[in-house]
Write an enzyme that holds these catalytic residues in place. Structure first.
Site, PDB file in Angstrom:
ATOM      1  N   HIS A   8      37.773 -22.124  34.621  1.00 50.03           N
ATOM      2  CA  HIS A   8      36.708 -21.202  34.240  1.00 50.03           C
ATOM      3  C   HIS A   8      36.756 -20.874  32.750  1.00 50.03           C
ATOM      4  CE1 HIS A   8      39.969 -18.286  35.439  1.00 50.03           C
ATOM      5  NE2 HIS A   8      39.557 -17.650  34.353  1.00 50.03           N
ATOM      6  N   HIS A  83      38.255 -16.228  26.988  1.00 47.41           N
ATOM      7  CA  HIS A  83      39.359 -17.173  27.196  1.00 47.41           C
ATOM      8  C   HIS A  83      38.889 -18.400  27.958  1.00 47.41           C
ATOM      9  CE1 HIS A  83      39.537 -14.790  31.021  1.00 47.41           C
ATOM     10  NE2 HIS A  83      39.943 -15.927  31.567  1.00 47.41           N
ATOM     11  N   GLU A 132      44.354 -19.239  29.479  1.00 45.72           N
ATOM     12  CA  GLU A 132      44.933 -18.888  30.766  1.00 45.72           C
ATOM     13  C   GLU A 132      45.347 -20.194  31.453  1.00 45.72           C
ATOM     14  OE1 GLU A 132      42.159 -16.772  33.240  1.00 45.72           O
ATOM     15  OE2 GLU A 132      43.504 -16.685  34.970  1.00 45.72           O
TER      16      GLU A 132
END
Ligand code: CO
Length: 140
Positions: A8, A83, A132
């Site tokens: 994502h 992010h 992440e």
């Protein structure tokens, strides 16, 4: 280390309801998850599906006074890209790999919004992008 799926793109927003409406009504997103609150992370979030083989947009709104998103929104009042999240098969091995590369890891490994372990890498060590790393969900 082998680069995994882009799971994502995290997008911070000052107003989750407005961001959901934008993705639904302007961009034509048809699958948007119900918002969930993660008080210990200081965020309220939901996921917007894209046609990119499961890659999603994670819409993130600050939750509580100590939310880490407040600082980002202070610099970017309208919100923006926060992010990127890549999948790895083994979170422990990935953490060791990045540590061995001298990359700064932000906090302990914890359970992320998809229910699998995650950690974050410092943007200054990652080409300017808060990154992440997420263990891939096991697909039954
Ligand atoms: Co994320």
């Amino acid at each position: 280390m082998k680069l995994g799926r882009l799971n994502h793109v995290g997008v911070a927003t000052p107003d989750l309801s407005a961001a959901i409406a934008f993705h639904r009504d302007v961009l034509g997103a048809t699958r948007i998850s119900q918002p969930v609150e993660m008080p210990e992370q200081g965020v309220r979030l939901c996921f917007v599906d894209t046609p990119n083989g499961g890659t999603q947009i994670e819409l993130i709104e600050p939750l509580g006074d100590n939310s880490p998103i407040h600082g980002f929104l202070a610099r970017n009042p309208a919100g923006g890209q926060h992010h990127l999240c890549y999948e790895v098969p083994d979170i422990g091995a990935a953490r060791e790999w990045f540590q061995g590369q001298g990359k700064r890891i932000l906090g302990p490994t914890r359970i992320g919004a998809h229910g699998t372990p995650i950690f974050f890498l410092h943007p200054r060590d990652m080409g300017g992008i808060l990154t992440e790393i997420m263990e891939s969900p096991v697909h039954a």
